[in-house]
Design a protein around this motif. Structure first.
Motif, PDB file in Angstrom:
ATOM      1  N   MET A   1      -8.745   5.078   0.410  1.00 33.88           N
ATOM      2  CA  MET A   1      -8.607   3.925  -0.441  1.00 33.88           C
ATOM      3  C   MET A   1      -7.322   4.048  -1.261  1.00 33.88           C
ATOM      4  O   MET A   1      -6.739   5.106  -1.375  1.00 33.88           O
ATOM      5  CB  MET A   1      -9.805   3.788  -1.388  1.00 33.88           C
ATOM      6  N   ASN A   2      -6.937   2.980  -1.875  1.00 31.33           N
ATOM      7  CA  ASN A   2      -5.741   2.996  -2.711  1.00 31.33           C
ATOM      8  C   ASN A   2      -6.017   3.738  -4.006  1.00 31.33           C
ATOM      9  O   ASN A   2      -7.057   3.576  -4.610  1.00 31.33           O
ATOM     10  CB  ASN A   2      -5.302   1.566  -3.064  1.00 31.33           C
ATOM     11  N   ASN A   3      -5.079   4.555  -4.399  1.00 30.85           N
ATOM     12  CA  ASN A   3      -5.143   5.220  -5.694  1.00 30.85           C
ATOM     13  C   ASN A   3      -3.991   4.686  -6.527  1.00 30.85           C
ATOM     14  O   ASN A   3      -2.887   5.215  -6.457  1.00 30.85           O
ATOM     15  CB  ASN A   3      -5.019   6.742  -5.543  1.00 30.85           C
ATOM     16  N   PRO A   4      -4.223   3.642  -7.305  1.00 29.76           N
ATOM     17  CA  PRO A   4      -3.127   3.062  -8.068  1.00 29.76           C
ATOM     18  C   PRO A   4      -2.629   4.043  -9.113  1.00 29.76           C
ATOM     19  O   PRO A   4      -3.405   4.806  -9.681  1.00 29.76           O
ATOM     20  CB  PRO A   4      -3.737   1.827  -8.733  1.00 29.76           C
ATOM     21  N   PRO A   5      -1.322   4.038  -9.321  1.00 28.44           N
ATOM     22  CA  PRO A   5      -0.790   4.947 -10.336  1.00 28.44           C
ATOM     23  C   PRO A   5      -1.311   4.566 -11.709  1.00 28.44           C
ATOM     24  O   PRO A   5      -1.336   3.408 -12.072  1.00 28.44           O
ATOM     25  CB  PRO A   5       0.721   4.750 -10.238  1.00 28.44           C
ATOM     26  N   LYS A  57       9.192   2.676   7.722  1.00 27.70           N
ATOM     27  CA  LYS A  57       8.337   1.504   7.522  1.00 27.70           C
ATOM     28  C   LYS A  57       6.933   1.944   7.118  1.00 27.70           C
ATOM     29  O   LYS A  57       6.321   1.355   6.227  1.00 27.70           O
ATOM     30  CB  LYS A  57       8.301   0.659   8.801  1.00 27.70           C
ATOM     31  N   ASP A  58       6.430   2.989   7.756  1.00 27.88           N
ATOM     32  CA  ASP A  58       5.107   3.505   7.400  1.00 27.88           C
ATOM     33  C   ASP A  58       5.080   4.001   5.954  1.00 27.88           C
ATOM     34  O   ASP A  58       4.126   3.742   5.218  1.00 27.88           O
ATOM     35  CB  ASP A  58       4.703   4.658   8.336  1.00 27.88           C
ATOM     36  N   GLN A  59       6.133   4.715   5.543  1.00 25.02           N
ATOM     37  CA  GLN A  59       6.201   5.200   4.166  1.00 25.02           C
ATOM     38  C   GLN A  59       6.278   4.043   3.174  1.00 25.02           C
ATOM     39  O   GLN A  59       5.642   4.079   2.120  1.00 25.02           O
ATOM     40  CB  GLN A  59       7.427   6.092   3.977  1.00 25.02           C
ATOM     41  N   ILE A  60       7.042   3.011   3.541  1.00 23.66           N
ATOM     42  CA  ILE A  60       7.171   1.829   2.685  1.00 23.66           C
ATOM     43  C   ILE A  60       5.808   1.165   2.500  1.00 23.66           C
ATOM     44  O   ILE A  60       5.404   0.845   1.379  1.00 23.66           O
ATOM     45  CB  ILE A  60       8.199   0.839   3.273  1.00 23.66           C
ATOM     46  N   LEU A  61       5.095   0.969   3.585  1.00 27.27           N
ATOM     47  CA  LEU A  61       3.775   0.331   3.498  1.00 27.27           C
ATOM     48  C   LEU A  61       2.808   1.170   2.673  1.00 27.27           C
ATOM     49  O   LEU A  61       2.017   0.633   1.889  1.00 27.27           O
ATOM     50  CB  LEU A  61       3.211   0.081   4.901  1.00 27.27           C
ATOM     51  N   ARG A  62       2.874   2.490   2.817  1.00 28.46           N
ATOM     52  CA  ARG A  62       1.994   3.384   2.063  1.00 28.46           C
ATOM     53  C   ARG A  62       2.267   3.267   0.561  1.00 28.46           C
ATOM     54  O   ARG A  62       1.344   3.170  -0.252  1.00 28.46           O
ATOM     55  CB  ARG A  62       2.188   4.820   2.547  1.00 28.46           C
ATOM     56  N   LEU A  63       3.545   3.262   0.190  1.00 22.54           N
ATOM     57  CA  LEU A  63       3.906   3.150  -1.224  1.00 22.54           C
ATOM     58  C   LEU A  63       3.550   1.773  -1.780  1.00 22.54           C
ATOM     59  O   LEU A  63       3.063   1.666  -2.908  1.00 22.54           O
ATOM     60  CB  LEU A  63       5.397   3.422  -1.418  1.00 22.54           C
ATOM     61  N   GLU A  64       3.780   0.728  -0.991  1.00 23.07           N
ATOM     62  CA  GLU A  64       3.430  -0.616  -1.449  1.00 23.07           C
ATOM     63  C   GLU A  64       1.931  -0.728  -1.693  1.00 23.07           C
ATOM     64  O   GLU A  64       1.501  -1.367  -2.653  1.00 23.07           O
ATOM     65  CB  GLU A  64       3.884  -1.667  -0.433  1.00 23.07           C
ATOM     66  N   SER A  65       1.141  -0.080  -0.857  1.00 22.57           N
ATOM     67  CA  SER A  65      -0.313  -0.143  -1.040  1.00 22.57           C
ATOM     68  C   SER A  65      -0.744   0.592  -2.309  1.00 22.57           C
ATOM     69  O   SER A  65      -1.753   0.257  -2.914  1.00 22.57           O
ATOM     70  CB  SER A  65      -1.049   0.407   0.180  1.00 22.57           C
ATOM     71  N   GLN A  66       0.038   1.591  -2.739  1.00 20.70           N
ATOM     72  CA  GLN A  66      -0.284   2.302  -3.980  1.00 20.70           C
ATOM     73  C   GLN A  66      -0.028   1.433  -5.202  1.00 20.70           C
ATOM     74  O   GLN A  66      -0.628   1.651  -6.253  1.00 20.70           O
ATOM     75  CB  GLN A  66       0.538   3.579  -4.096  1.00 20.70           C
ATOM     76  N   LEU A  67       0.855   0.468  -5.064  1.00 22.22           N
ATOM     77  CA  LEU A  67       1.179  -0.408  -6.192  1.00 22.22           C
ATOM     78  C   LEU A  67       0.188  -1.550  -6.348  1.00 22.22           C
ATOM     79  O   LEU A  67       0.153  -2.191  -7.386  1.00 22.22           O
ATOM     80  CB  LEU A  67       2.591  -0.990  -6.025  1.00 22.22           C
ATOM     81  N   ILE A  68      -0.631  -1.782  -5.303  1.00 22.13           N
ATOM     82  CA  ILE A  68      -1.624  -2.853  -5.360  1.00 22.13           C
ATOM     83  C   ILE A  68      -2.900  -2.306  -5.978  1.00 22.13           C
ATOM     84  O   ILE A  68      -3.470  -1.328  -5.452  1.00 22.13           O
ATOM     85  CB  ILE A  68      -1.917  -3.417  -3.952  1.00 22.13           C
ATOM     86  N   PRO A  69      -3.379  -2.877  -7.071  1.00 25.14           N
ATOM     87  CA  PRO A  69      -4.603  -2.351  -7.686  1.00 25.14           C
ATOM     88  C   PRO A  69      -5.830  -2.620  -6.804  1.00 25.14           C
ATOM     89  O   PRO A  69      -5.878  -3.611  -6.087  1.00 25.14           O
ATOM     90  CB  PRO A  69      -4.698  -3.120  -9.010  1.00 25.14           C
ATOM     91  N   ASP A  70      -6.772  -1.690  -6.886  1.00 25.35           N
ATOM     92  CA  ASP A  70      -8.034  -1.883  -6.168  1.00 25.35           C
ATOM     93  C   ASP A  70      -8.797  -3.031  -6.819  1.00 25.35           C
ATOM     94  O   ASP A  70      -8.850  -3.156  -8.035  1.00 25.35           O
ATOM     95  CB  ASP A  70      -8.910  -0.620  -6.237  1.00 25.35           C
ATOM     96  N   ILE A  71      -9.394  -3.847  -5.964  1.00 27.33           N
ATOM     97  CA  ILE A  71     -10.213  -4.958  -6.455  1.00 27.33           C
ATOM     98  C   ILE A  71     -11.675  -4.555  -6.276  1.00 27.33           C
ATOM     99  O   ILE A  71     -12.110  -4.251  -5.168  1.00 27.33           O
ATOM    100  CB  ILE A  71      -9.913  -6.245  -5.693  1.00 27.33           C
ATOM    101  N   ILE A  72     -12.410  -4.561  -7.359  1.00 27.49           N
ATOM    102  CA  ILE A  72     -13.827  -4.213  -7.276  1.00 27.49           C
ATOM    103  C   ILE A  72     -14.584  -5.495  -6.920  1.00 27.49           C
ATOM    104  O   ILE A  72     -14.548  -6.487  -7.636  1.00 27.49           O
ATOM    105  CB  ILE A  72     -14.335  -3.644  -8.602  1.00 27.49           C
ATOM    106  N   ALA A  73     -15.245  -5.450  -5.759  1.00 30.28           N
ATOM    107  CA  ALA A  73     -15.935  -6.660  -5.279  1.00 30.28           C
ATOM    108  C   ALA A  73     -17.369  -6.672  -5.723  1.00 30.28           C
ATOM    109  O   ALA A  73     -18.034  -5.733  -5.906  1.00 30.28           O
ATOM    110  CB  ALA A  73     -15.861  -6.725  -3.770  1.00 30.28           C
TER     111      ALA A  73
END
Length: 73
Positions: A1-5, A57-73
């Motif tokens: 899962m994403n671990n937002p900073p 590109k893979d590293q870019i996508l990984r870092l971009e996903s870290q910047l997206i906050p997790d949404i609690i559904a």
């Protein structure tokens, strides 16, 4: 899962790294375009450049996903 900073400094560091990776990705794109414009070209070199570009590109996508906050559904 994403671990937002959690720290704004972490976010800025990630953004800086992201910009550096995007810049390198664009540079590789230009190098690849110039390489294929002038046949004959080294196929092995082209494959290595494309593989490096894909890795970036893979590293870019990984870092971009870290910047997206997790949404609690």
């Amino acid at each position: 899962m994403n671990n937002p900073p959690s720290d704004p400094l972490d976010t800025e560091a990630i953004r800086a790294k992201l910009e550096a990776l995007k810049s390198e990705h664009r540079d590789l794109d230009e190098v690849i375009d110039r390489l294929v414009e002038k046949p004959p070209f080294d196929q092995l070199q082209l494959q290595r450049l494309k593989k490096r570009k894909l890795g970036l590109k893979d590293q870019i996508l990984r870092l971009e996903s870290q910047l997206i906050p997790d949404i609690i559904a």
